[in-house]
Design an enzyme around this catalytic site. Sequence first.
Site, short mmCIF file in Angstrom:
data_model
loop_
_atom_site.label_atom_id
_atom_site.label_comp_id
_atom_site.label_asym_id
_atom_site.label_seq_id
_atom_site.Cartn_x
_atom_site.Cartn_y
_atom_site.Cartn_z
N SER A 39 -4.22 -29.60 -12.05
CA SER A 39 -3.70 -28.92 -10.97
C SER A 39 -2.45 -30.21 -10.44
O SER A 39 -1.97 -30.63 -11.25
CB SER A 39 -4.46 -28.58 -9.83
OG SER A 39 -3.72 -27.57 -8.94
N ASP A 159 -4.49 -22.05 -12.87
CA ASP A 159 -4.77 -23.29 -12.46
C ASP A 159 -6.00 -23.86 -13.07
O ASP A 159 -7.02 -23.15 -13.20
CB ASP A 159 -5.15 -23.27 -10.97
CG ASP A 159 -5.17 -24.47 -10.41
OD1 ASP A 159 -6.41 -25.14 -10.63
OD2 ASP A 159 -4.38 -24.97 -9.55
#
Length: 281
Positions: A39, A159
């Site tokens: 991320s 993510d």
Amino acid sequence: MNNSSLVLEGGTFRTIFTSGILDAFLANGIEMPYVIGISAGAINACSYISKQPERTFRTISTYRNDPRYMGWRNFLTEKSYFGLNFSYNILPNQLDYFDWQTFRAFEGEVEFGVTNAYTGEAEYLNALDMDDTCMMLRATCALPVLFPEIKVNDIPYFDGGLADAVPIKRAEQKGFTKHIIILTRPPGYRKALDSQSKWVIRAFKKRYPEIAKSLATRATRYNETMDYIEQLEADGKAFVFRPPVPVESFEKNPKIMKITYDLGYRQMLKRKDELQAFLQG
């Protein structure tokens, strides 16, 4: 350093702490042979590999409150709270240039962790193959609801933190025996399944059931990873940086961002001799 990895946790703007540490790495000539980011940790990895100190902090603090960067209006055109074209194309290629040449010339290995939308499992992409519109970076940052699924090679991803928030086991699989780990939560932090996560689970249960399952077990897996990292640290196999105080994931105040950045930079300088002894031991 050849047997040491660098593992970067995500956490949206909490990773400004990471920015400070990595900029101190650059200032002191600390270059790792293997970097894996999740991320926003991957965003920091980019500036570190391209050797552009202050770039991550500068772009976030400059554009955090720009509606082109973040804002509900972006849902009208991109189905995303973040302005995808602005953040991952216009910003690095027109406004605050990213050094693609230095990035792609990196002699080590860089991976971004992503979560396969179909399987709910973690996958690890070769970051040095990333295109100029940063699709891999979009994928590892694609928080459910705030982002649409992002396709890389026709596979939808979300993510990376959903499946593997701190990919220490991946670094071990790659053969590294010592690890520098930069976390974005204070010492002792453990995650709980909150009401927001429960809502997202219900929203994703029909379209992406494996993502829903991954979200349901995310807190447990995160806490097990923290236990494992603490054991590695006790055994002398991990060197861990943690922010001393909590930082908001969606912090808006540039002054607080600067304080957070400075905390990371100063923590690295304070522990520099300790880190060098760890790497050389």
